[in-house]
Scaffold this motif. Sequence first.
Motif, PDB file in Angstrom:
ATOM      1  N   TYR A  79     -10.507  19.685  67.253  1.00 43.38           N
ATOM      2  CA  TYR A  79     -10.717  19.799  65.808  1.00 43.38           C
ATOM      3  C   TYR A  79      -9.984  20.996  65.218  1.00 43.38           C
ATOM      4  O   TYR A  79      -9.768  22.009  65.884  1.00 43.38           O
ATOM      5  N   ASN A  80      -9.629  20.841  63.960  1.00 47.87           N
ATOM      6  CA  ASN A  80      -8.946  21.892  63.219  1.00 47.87           C
ATOM      7  C   ASN A  80      -9.963  22.516  62.264  1.00 47.87           C
ATOM      8  O   ASN A  80     -10.350  21.864  61.288  1.00 47.87           O
ATOM      9  N   PRO A  81     -10.430  23.744  62.524  1.00 45.63           N
ATOM     10  CA  PRO A  81     -11.494  24.333  61.694  1.00 45.63           C
ATOM     11  C   PRO A  81     -10.998  24.819  60.339  1.00 45.63           C
ATOM     12  O   PRO A  81     -11.000  26.006  60.024  1.00 45.63           O
ATOM     13  N   VAL A  82     -10.568  23.880  59.527  1.00 50.34           N
ATOM     14  CA  VAL A  82     -10.042  24.197  58.200  1.00 50.34           C
ATOM     15  C   VAL A  82     -10.239  22.977  57.303  1.00 50.34           C
ATOM     16  O   VAL A  82     -10.152  21.840  57.763  1.00 50.34           O
ATOM     17  N   PHE A  83     -10.537  23.217  56.039  1.00 52.25           N
ATOM     18  CA  PHE A  83     -10.590  22.134  55.063  1.00 52.25           C
ATOM     19  C   PHE A  83      -9.308  22.160  54.257  1.00 52.25           C
ATOM     20  O   PHE A  83      -8.930  23.200  53.699  1.00 52.25           O
ATOM     21  N   ARG A  84      -8.659  20.985  54.172  1.00 50.10           N
ATOM     22  CA  ARG A  84      -7.361  20.890  53.508  1.00 50.10           C
ATOM     23  C   ARG A  84      -7.327  19.699  52.567  1.00 50.10           C
ATOM     24  O   ARG A  84      -7.939  18.667  52.831  1.00 50.10           O
ATOM     25  N   ALA A  85      -6.570  19.860  51.495  1.00 40.90           N
ATOM     26  CA  ALA A  85      -6.337  18.749  50.565  1.00 40.90           C
ATOM     27  C   ALA A  85      -5.000  18.946  49.878  1.00 40.90           C
ATOM     28  O   ALA A  85      -4.576  20.084  49.632  1.00 40.90           O
ATOM     29  N   HIS A  86      -4.325  17.847  49.589  1.00 37.34           N
ATOM     30  CA  HIS A  86      -3.069  17.875  48.834  1.00 37.34           C
ATOM     31  C   HIS A  86      -3.241  16.970  47.623  1.00 37.34           C
ATOM     32  O   HIS A  86      -3.455  15.767  47.756  1.00 37.34           O
ATOM     33  N   ILE A  87      -3.171  17.568  46.452  1.00 40.79           N
ATOM     34  CA  ILE A  87      -3.314  16.808  45.204  1.00 40.79           C
ATOM     35  C   ILE A  87      -1.915  16.591  44.641  1.00 40.79           C
ATOM     36  O   ILE A  87      -1.358  17.431  43.944  1.00 40.79           O
TER      37      ILE A  87
END
Length: 230
Positions: A79-87
């Motif tokens: 798992y990658n312990p980061v929250f990511r989003a691309h708008i």
Amino acid sequence: MAYNQIFEYLLALEKNNNQEWFHQTKEERMAVVQEFNQLVDDFSHALHEKDQDSPILPAKNLTFKLNRDTRFSHDKSPYNPVFRAHIGPKGKLPIPTGYFIFLKPNDQSFLGGGLFADMFSDATDLIRQALIKHESEFLAIIQKPAFKKHFSVLGTQLKRMPRGYEQYADSPIADYLKFKSMYLEYSLTDQEILESDDFVAQAVNKFILMKDFNQFLNTALKEFKFPERK
């Protein structure tokens, strides 16, 4: 917005990066995922008000999973312990470019813009051609005082001029022609996020400073097509 809960979960995931713990804490995970999705929804609406090219899409179309692809990595943690989003105009696809949210504890969070993916050679060529044709326009964007105060252009960069562009070695855009990808980052401390009275509004103000940079790249990338999967 319970940013402290998001950070606490990510810290715990980093310490317990295994499938057993991940599934045991499903209820906690779903709660913080919902918190992050609400944040992304808030960003979508706030950005659309100031940038009509920025879409209002469901968070599920903009966010990335916590699961890592470990096939080609020495690090086999799942798992990658980061929250990511691309708008972006096409959701989380890297092209057209949009606004990138990266939340990671211990002062590793940032707001991003531009093109982070450097594996598309056609995209690189389109951007380089745009830089040559519209040199003054690009320089005007990145030399604005507000832009220079907050950003510098980042990305994977060749040490030498790319093949076919050697004649531009003395050009003001020579260093930018060496980039395979071009992006911006605005670093955030945990304190800035946790203690902000209105994190979304403050972050959107930074994002909008990236708007002209994104638009320059997206105009250059208008004819780009993703390679077909075989």
